[in-house]
Every structure is written in structure tokens, then in C-alpha cells.
Design a protein around this motif. Structure first.
Motif, short mmCIF file in Angstrom:
data_model
loop_
_atom_site.label_atom_id
_atom_site.label_comp_id
_atom_site.label_asym_id
_atom_site.label_seq_id
_atom_site.Cartn_x
_atom_site.Cartn_y
_atom_site.Cartn_z
N PHE A 100 -3.23 5.67 6.23
CA PHE A 100 -2.00 4.98 6.62
C PHE A 100 -1.29 4.47 5.36
N LEU A 101 -2.03 3.80 4.51
CA LEU A 101 -1.49 3.31 3.24
C LEU A 101 -1.69 4.41 2.19
N ARG A 102 -0.67 5.17 1.92
CA ARG A 102 -0.85 6.35 1.05
C ARG A 102 -0.72 5.98 -0.42
N MET A 103 -1.83 5.52 -0.98
CA MET A 103 -1.84 5.02 -2.35
C MET A 103 -2.24 6.11 -3.34
N GLU A 104 -1.71 5.98 -4.54
CA GLU A 104 -2.03 6.97 -5.60
C GLU A 104 -2.64 6.26 -6.80
N LEU A 124 0.29 -5.36 1.10
CA LEU A 124 0.15 -5.90 -0.24
C LEU A 124 -1.29 -6.35 -0.51
N ALA A 125 -1.86 -7.11 0.45
CA ALA A 125 -3.25 -7.55 0.31
C ALA A 125 -4.19 -6.34 0.28
N SER A 126 -3.87 -5.33 1.10
CA SER A 126 -4.70 -4.13 1.15
C SER A 126 -4.66 -3.38 -0.17
N LEU A 127 -3.47 -3.30 -0.77
CA LEU A 127 -3.31 -2.64 -2.07
C LEU A 127 -4.16 -3.34 -3.12
N LEU A 156 1.53 2.06 -4.52
CA LEU A 156 1.84 2.20 -3.09
C LEU A 156 3.33 2.50 -2.96
N PRO A 157 3.69 3.77 -2.69
CA PRO A 157 5.12 4.09 -2.49
C PRO A 157 5.63 3.37 -1.25
N PHE A 158 6.91 3.03 -1.25
CA PHE A 158 7.49 2.35 -0.08
C PHE A 158 7.61 3.29 1.12
N ARG A 159 7.27 2.78 2.29
CA ARG A 159 7.54 3.47 3.56
C ARG A 159 7.98 2.42 4.58
N PRO A 160 8.93 2.77 5.45
CA PRO A 160 9.42 1.80 6.44
C PRO A 160 8.30 1.26 7.34
#
Lengths: 140, 140, 140, 140
Positions: free
Chosen positions: A23-27, A62-65, A42-46
């Protein structure tokens, strides 16, 4: 502490395998095991909006990142799939329609726990949030 | 502090309108403005897993549940759509294939900030995580 | 935020006037209002020991040093005799028979609160503790 | 975890032996190993003042009281002279010319760390500060 630490590609693959991270597509942007530093984006997504059509990223992603940056740093720099013992987030500014870049650094790795600092900036380099976490220094 | 506080139905509707909360499908179980207490429930979904097929809920949804419980309590009990100033989460036990129930209580509402405690339990009543947050005592 | 900030001599005098600080005899080593940074030093005294004759500084004086560094930075850099909203200390290593040097930096000063980071090192430069505090951004 | 826990008289004697605690003259009011609860009292003394002749207790003694309550609870309830891993204090109200009473409770004792909550009240029963600490679950 194991000396067999996964590289950046292997870490990214571990990250992609996690359902919540799907769900959180982090790189993973950078992993520096010497400096014990990892940069996660974390790229922005609506889907991450707090309130519809405002562009403002919810505190949860944000906390998850921040948590993920600490976890994957522990793994990538110390070789430890460490459980998060606690996590503290200070929200400094709203992040609006912006990718978020988290830079995590191990401040101290002791026998039982490690402390990791995470600074989060928006794509204009403004500090958006500060994280500090305690991670178990042994596999959880 | 406004005396016009939204009721439970209005709060649930505000919750459902938030895109991120559309991913985290939380239900307001109880709102007690007198006791300044709100109970928020996150049913289990595989999308919240940390590692595929383990049933273990990621720390991110847990932190988000805690933050939302505090936020909606500030709104429902004090009438303030308060920004989260900081959030601290202590992870006590893995939560496995279980709904999570967060009970949030205002410990102190001052002139500039309020402090909210949040206990999170699994569906067997075991304490899974502790949250404590500072919220702005004025609309953000 | 007032622009009339006290200088280092005036701050040291305010520090010395405080009864509790009379017990903890701290010295302001540096004040840089531009960089929003203050360095505060606590010389070792046996009165600070946790256990007699061990030389190990108790966590209490350490937490007090961190709090004072943040408080006097808020005063010296922002002109605000700010109340401490919350304080978090991570203890990284025992400090043994060593002066302690706290370096405090304002990470963000917002409308209602400011966040200050404090690193504490012993006289060999080893990181002993990390502090992070929220301070009211208005006089308390 | 050892089952040999010191009783209240032995704990008070350990407390009195500590040089820093000789400055902070705290009294153990109650120890309940079953409930994992300890009550610790700090009588008011002008030496604890933040600013001369105001009667306002400095945040440092308050943080020290909280840390000591957690430490002596770990010792008295779990038999562990546990090192403090981290400590978080939320200051809710000024404490003025009042004894302070800290009630510490173990919220969770895991394999590597324990989490302790501490509520601090003044002699009129008003909540003055909240503490939460992580303690090592093994002797430090």
C-alpha cells in the motif's frame, strides 16, 4: 550482530513483499552500511491524504515511513530484522502533495537495543517530521 | 474550546471521508465526551500484514489507529480538529490476525496543548501497544 | 517571538539564580543565536552518583542537564522563557566520572511549540544520551 | 527474572544509599509486587525550585522522581536492578510548594524490556506530570 547484511536490491525486494508496504510504495534510495544510514522515499499518492483533495499527507503514512526506515536500516546496516520497541514522531509541518524522504541513522547500537534517528523532508528539502525509535538489537 | 462537538455518527462520517482512513477501515465504537474517552476499532485485514501470510499487523496501521483515536477524541470531546504535535508508541506484543481496539483518554487539556493516552488491545483483551500523544489545543 | 534575547552572561546569571541549578552547577559554554545552538556543561561531582563510589552519573542530573539546555536555548536564541511541554531522554551509555556536555539545537520553532534536540557527550566525546523536547513557543 | 525481590525497607535503604537520592529525599510509600505498583513521594524543599521563592518545582527533580519510581518498581516487583533505556515526561501543570507523589505501574514486562507508566500528583491530587519509561528487563 550478524555480518551478513542484505544489499539494497534484496532489501527493496523484502520491502515489496510486505502487504502493508504494498500500500505504501516506498523506494530505498540509499543504503550506507558504513555510515549506518538509509534513505527511504515515499512518493505522494492521493490515497495518503488526511482530508480529501487537500493533498495533505496523513500522519499515519508518515509514521509508517519513519518506522520502515528504521527497520530496514537495522536490517541493512546491522543484519538484524529487528522488532520496533518504541517509536516517537514529532510533526513539524504539514506535507502537501509532496514526496517524503526519510533519512535514518543509527545513533547507538547497544547489546539489547539500538536507537535510530529519522529526519523526514519534503521535496523542497523542508523538515516535515522527526522520528526517533528504539529497536531490539536481536532478531525479534 | 468550542462547546459544539460532533456526535458519534458525524465523527464516523468524517472518518470515512478521509482517503487514508478509507484504507484503514476503522469504526468508532464509543464516544463519551464526559469521560473524555473514545474507543476506535480496526478490524483485521491481510492488507495490514507486516510479512505476507503471517497475520502480524504492521506497526504502521497500529500507529495510525492510535493517532486517529487521539485526533477523533479531541474532536468529539473537546470540539477541536486538533493537529497532532507528537505521537509516541510502545509496541508490547505482536498482534496476530486480530481486530485491534484503541481506547483513548484525555489526560490533560491545557491552554496550548492536550495530552492523550491510548491503550490498544487485541480481541482477547491483551495489551498490544501503548500510545501517548500531544495534540494542539486549538484548531490547526 | 521577541527579538530581545539575553546574552551568554545574562543567561549564566539566570541559571545561577535558580535554586535547583545551584545544586547542578552548569556552565554555558557557547550560545549561537544564529545557529539556534547552545552548549551547556555539567562538571562531575560525587553528589550526582547513582550508586556511591561508582562515579556513574544518575539519570536525573542527565535529564536535568538536557532540560536546562533546551530551556536556556529557547531563552537565548528565541527570547522565550518557554515552559517544557515534554521531554524524552534516551540513555545510551553510562557516564563515569566525567563532565557531561549537552549541545542543544532548535529543530523547528512553530507558532505554538518548538522542538529541540540535545546530544550529550562525555569528556572523551562519546555519546552518552539523546534528548528531544517540546517547548512552548510562548512565555509560560 | 529473579524471584528474590527486596522488600520495602531494603528498597528504602538502597534508595538512601544513593548519593543523588541523598539530595532528592524520596520516601517509598507503598510497594505492591502483585499489582506491580510502587508509590514514591518527594516532599517539597526550596532546593528544588526552578526560580527562587516561587515554590515551583523544577522539571529536573520531577523527571528524577519518575525515573526513580520506575527503577525501584523494577527492582521491588521484578527483582531486577534494571537500567533505564529511555524516559519520557509530559509536564501537565506547575507543581507549587507541594510534595509530589509518583505512582508507577509495570504495563508490560517482556523478554528484553519492560514499559512502566508513572503518574505524578501534587498533594491536592492534581495530575502534575506523566512519565513513561522503557527499562532493561535484565540487570544492567
Amino acid at each position: 550482530v550478524s555480518s551478513e547484511t542484505p544489499g539494497i536490491a534484496q532489501l527493496q525486494s523484502l520491502l515489496d513483499d510486505s502487504p502493508y508496504h504494498g500500500f505504501l510504495r516506498m523506494e530505498i534510495v540509499e543504503l550506507d552500511p558504513e555510515a549506518k544510514r538509509l534513505v527511504l522515499r515515499l512518493p505522494f499518492r492521493p490515497e495518503y491524504e488526511r482530508v480529501k483533495a487537500t493533498g495533505q499527507v496523513h500522519g499515519g503514512p508518515l509514521a509508517s515511513l519513519i518506522d520502515a526506515a528504521g527497520t530496514f536500516l537495522m536490517w541493512g546496516a546491522l543484519g538484524i530484522p529487528a522488532p520496533t520497541v518504541n517509536l516517537r514522531v514529532d510533526y513539524l509541518r504539514p506535507a502537501v502533495r509532496s514526496a517524503l524522504v526519510a533519512t535514518a541513522t543509527v545513533r547507538r547500537a547497544g547489546r539489547t537495543v539500538a536507537v535510530v534517528d529519522v529526519d523526514v523532508r519534503d521535496d523542497q528539502g523542508r523538515l516535515v517530521a522527526l522520528g526517533r525509535g528504539t529497536y531490539g538489537a536481536q532478531a525479534g
